[in-house]
Design an enzyme around this catalytic site. Structure first.
Site, PDB file in Angstrom:
ATOM      1  N   ASP A 189      -8.443  25.868  33.823  1.00 30.88           N
ATOM      2  CA  ASP A 189      -8.832  25.068  34.868  1.00 30.88           C
ATOM      3  C   ASP A 189      -9.355  23.792  34.582  1.00 30.88           C
ATOM      4  O   ASP A 189     -10.155  23.252  35.492  1.00 30.88           O
ATOM      5  CB  ASP A 189      -9.480  25.774  35.862  1.00 30.88           C
ATOM      6  CG  ASP A 189      -8.722  27.038  36.610  1.00 30.88           C
ATOM      7  OD1 ASP A 189      -7.434  27.290  36.048  1.00 30.88           O
ATOM      8  OD2 ASP A 189      -9.309  27.829  37.326  1.00 30.88           O
ATOM      9  N   GLU A 199      -5.805  26.163  38.586  1.00 24.76           N
ATOM     10  CA  GLU A 199      -5.913  26.875  40.029  1.00 24.76           C
ATOM     11  C   GLU A 199      -5.365  25.894  40.993  1.00 24.76           C
ATOM     12  O   GLU A 199      -5.506  24.846  41.026  1.00 24.76           O
ATOM     13  CB  GLU A 199      -7.470  27.165  40.379  1.00 24.76           C
ATOM     14  CG  GLU A 199      -7.448  27.818  41.640  1.00 24.76           C
ATOM     15  CD  GLU A 199      -9.192  28.188  41.940  1.00 24.76           C
ATOM     16  OE1 GLU A 199      -9.899  28.142  41.059  1.00 24.76           O
ATOM     17  OE2 GLU A 199      -9.167  28.495  43.192  1.00 24.76           O
ATOM     18  N   LYS A 207      -2.003  29.382  38.667  1.00 20.78           N
ATOM     19  CA  LYS A 207      -2.744  30.838  39.366  1.00 20.78           C
ATOM     20  C   LYS A 207      -3.363  30.396  40.563  1.00 20.78           C
ATOM     21  O   LYS A 207      -4.271  29.370  41.051  1.00 20.78           O
ATOM     22  CB  LYS A 207      -3.907  31.231  38.364  1.00 20.78           C
ATOM     23  CG  LYS A 207      -4.723  30.288  38.195  1.00 20.78           C
ATOM     24  CD  LYS A 207      -5.787  30.942  36.942  1.00 20.78           C
ATOM     25  CE  LYS A 207      -7.193  30.295  36.850  1.00 20.78           C
ATOM     26  NZ  LYS A 207      -8.189  30.239  37.988  1.00 20.78           N
ATOM     27  N   LYS A 259      -8.982  32.966  40.964  1.00 15.87           N
ATOM     28  CA  LYS A 259     -10.035  32.796  39.879  1.00 15.87           C
ATOM     29  C   LYS A 259      -9.353  33.260  38.510  1.00 15.87           C
ATOM     30  O   LYS A 259      -9.793  32.647  37.724  1.00 15.87           O
ATOM     31  CB  LYS A 259     -11.244  33.191  40.497  1.00 15.87           C
ATOM     32  CG  LYS A 259     -11.711  32.545  41.757  1.00 15.87           C
ATOM     33  CD  LYS A 259     -11.798  31.267  41.948  1.00 15.87           C
ATOM     34  CE  LYS A 259     -12.139  30.786  43.453  1.00 15.87           C
ATOM     35  NZ  LYS A 259     -12.023  29.308  43.647  1.00 15.87           N
ATOM     36  N   VAL A 290     -13.637  25.998  32.934  1.00 14.91           N
ATOM     37  CA  VAL A 290     -14.658  25.724  33.987  1.00 14.91           C
ATOM     38  C   VAL A 290     -14.075  26.610  35.132  1.00 14.91           C
ATOM     39  O   VAL A 290     -12.814  26.992  35.333  1.00 14.91           O
ATOM     40  CB  VAL A 290     -14.663  24.348  34.425  1.00 14.91           C
ATOM     41  CG1 VAL A 290     -15.335  23.540  33.471  1.00 14.91           C
ATOM     42  CG2 VAL A 290     -13.400  23.771  34.802  1.00 14.91           C
ATOM     43  N   THR A 291     -15.033  27.334  35.776  1.00 12.21           N
ATOM     44  CA  THR A 291     -16.389  27.324  35.609  1.00 12.21           C
ATOM     45  C   THR A 291     -16.698  28.351  35.005  1.00 12.21           C
ATOM     46  O   THR A 291     -15.880  29.579  35.107  1.00 12.21           O
ATOM     47  CB  THR A 291     -17.252  26.968  36.874  1.00 12.21           C
ATOM     48  OG1 THR A 291     -16.997  28.103  37.749  1.00 12.21           O
ATOM     49  CG2 THR A 291     -17.062  25.769  37.571  1.00 12.21           C
ATOM     50  N   CYS A 351     -13.987  31.126  37.067  1.00 10.34           N
ATOM     51  CA  CYS A 351     -12.684  31.237  36.594  1.00 10.34           C
ATOM     52  C   CYS A 351     -12.834  31.757  35.393  1.00 10.34           C
ATOM     53  O   CYS A 351     -11.790  32.725  34.850  1.00 10.34           O
ATOM     54  CB  CYS A 351     -11.747  30.178  36.655  1.00 10.34           C
ATOM     55  SG  CYS A 351     -11.614  30.042  38.469  1.00 10.34           S
ATOM     56  N   GLN A 394     -25.067  44.234  26.081  1.00 11.86           N
ATOM     57  CA  GLN A 394     -24.414  45.623  25.984  1.00 11.86           C
ATOM     58  C   GLN A 394     -23.739  45.679  24.743  1.00 11.86           C
ATOM     59  O   GLN A 394     -22.562  46.679  25.063  1.00 11.86           O
ATOM     60  CB  GLN A 394     -24.156  46.035  27.313  1.00 11.86           C
ATOM     61  CG  GLN A 394     -25.077  46.021  28.358  1.00 11.86           C
ATOM     62  CD  GLN A 394     -24.492  46.424  29.820  1.00 11.86           C
ATOM     63  OE1 GLN A 394     -24.089  47.635  29.806  1.00 11.86           O
ATOM     64  NE2 GLN A 394     -24.251  45.515  30.386  1.00 11.86           N
TER      65      GLN A 394
HETATM   66  N1  TIU Z   1     -11.787  27.135  38.037  1.00 14.63           N
HETATM   67  C1  TIU Z   1     -12.942  27.641  38.968  1.00 14.63           C
HETATM   68  O1  TIU Z   1     -13.686  28.040  38.507  1.00 14.63           O
HETATM   69  N2  TIU Z   1     -12.742  27.635  40.373  1.00 14.63           N
HETATM   70  C2  TIU Z   1     -13.817  27.631  40.995  1.00 14.63           C
HETATM   71  O2  TIU Z   1     -13.777  27.369  42.283  1.00 14.63           O
HETATM   72  N3  TIU Z   1     -14.861  27.501  40.685  1.00 14.63           N
HETATM   73  C3  TIU Z   1     -16.363  27.199  40.980  1.00 14.63           C
HETATM   74  O3  TIU Z   1     -17.227  27.145  40.512  1.00 14.63           O
HETATM   75  N4  TIU Z   1     -16.192  26.812  42.641  1.00 14.63           N
END
Ligand code: TIU
Length: 231
Positions: A26, A74, A131, A134, A159-160, A164, A204
């Site tokens: 993303d 996304e 996609k 997430k 990200v993030t 995702c 872990q």
């Molecule tokens: N790609 C992704 O991480 N989608 C999000 O909506 N991330 C947020 O941190 N909001």
């Protein structure tokens, strides 16, 4: 078969390049530039831009090493038929998914904001997985693509970190993939979430995967320096 070993937490990981895919999650204008989905949620999108140069270095090295490179985005169909109402109805009522913004309709496929940032733009032949959720496995053909290429290990960037990237690592881990996450190739709107999310992966004994840095990954992916032939 050559094996590449990368310094990582909780311990070094070895992988075979032909069985490894780089997955860039993303890296879209909607998350990294002002006026998109990320900022519609009230976030400072500039925090995410630090991940672009390390991602670019890893992308270039992966291409040179012949790794399969996969990009994800996304986003939703223009008629929102694949967008759960529970997802659409969250956030500022004037800035929801599908509403017009400076980069087109927010988080909608085909709009400028949905596109990948120019620095990391996909090359011909690199699969782009759209996609709706997430995680990159949910409601996509990612697993089929990986399986047809005999991929067992994933290098996951993007990200993030805690949304995702983490959801994708969790999905991949449950499907039997070994995941390596270069820490500086990911970013979050919340630096503390970034740090804790990475710790959650390698804690872990590597419960969800391994964490490295772009430096250590690039060192491992760099072509071996040719040894002088003995006289
Ligand atoms: N790609 C992704 O991480 N989608 C999000 O909506 N991330 C947020 O941190 N909001």
């Amino acid at each position: 078969m050559t094996t590449t070993t990368v310094a990582a937490q909780p311990y070094p990981i070895s992988f075979r390049p032909e069985r490894t895919a780089l997955v860039l999650i993303d890296m879209q204008r909607d998350f990294l530039e002002p006026g998109g989905f990320g900022s519609s949620l009230g976030n400072d999108v500039h925090l995410l831009q630090a991940a672009i140069p390390p991602c670019r270095a890893v992308l270039n090295a992966a291409r040179r090493a012949g790794l399969l490179v996969i990009h994800t985005r996304e986003g939703h169909r223009p008629d929102l038929s694949d967008a759960p109402p529970a997802k659409v109805e969250r956030g500022d009522p004037d800035l929801r998914i599908g509403m017009p913004g400076p980069m087109g309709r927010i988080l909608i496929r085909g709009e400028p904001g949905h596109d990948i940032v120019p620095e990391l733009y996909p090359e011909e032949g690199e699969p782009v997985v759209d996609k709706p959720g997430k995680g990159a496995f949910h409601a996509t053909d990612l697993q089929a693509i990986l399986s047809h290429r005999g991929i067992s290990d994933l290098i996951v960037c993007g990200v993030t970190t805690e949304i995702c990237v983490h959801t994708t690592v969790r999905e991949a881990n449950d499907r039997g993939y070994r995941c390596l996450v270069p820490s500086d190739c990911c970013a979050s709107y919340f630096p503390v979430f970034h740090e804790v999310a990475l710790q959650m992966i390698h804690a872990q004994g590597g419960i969800l995967g391994w964490v490295t840095t772009s430096h250590d990954l690039l060192t491992a992916l760099a072509p071996r320096v040719a040894q002088p032939i003995p006289a």
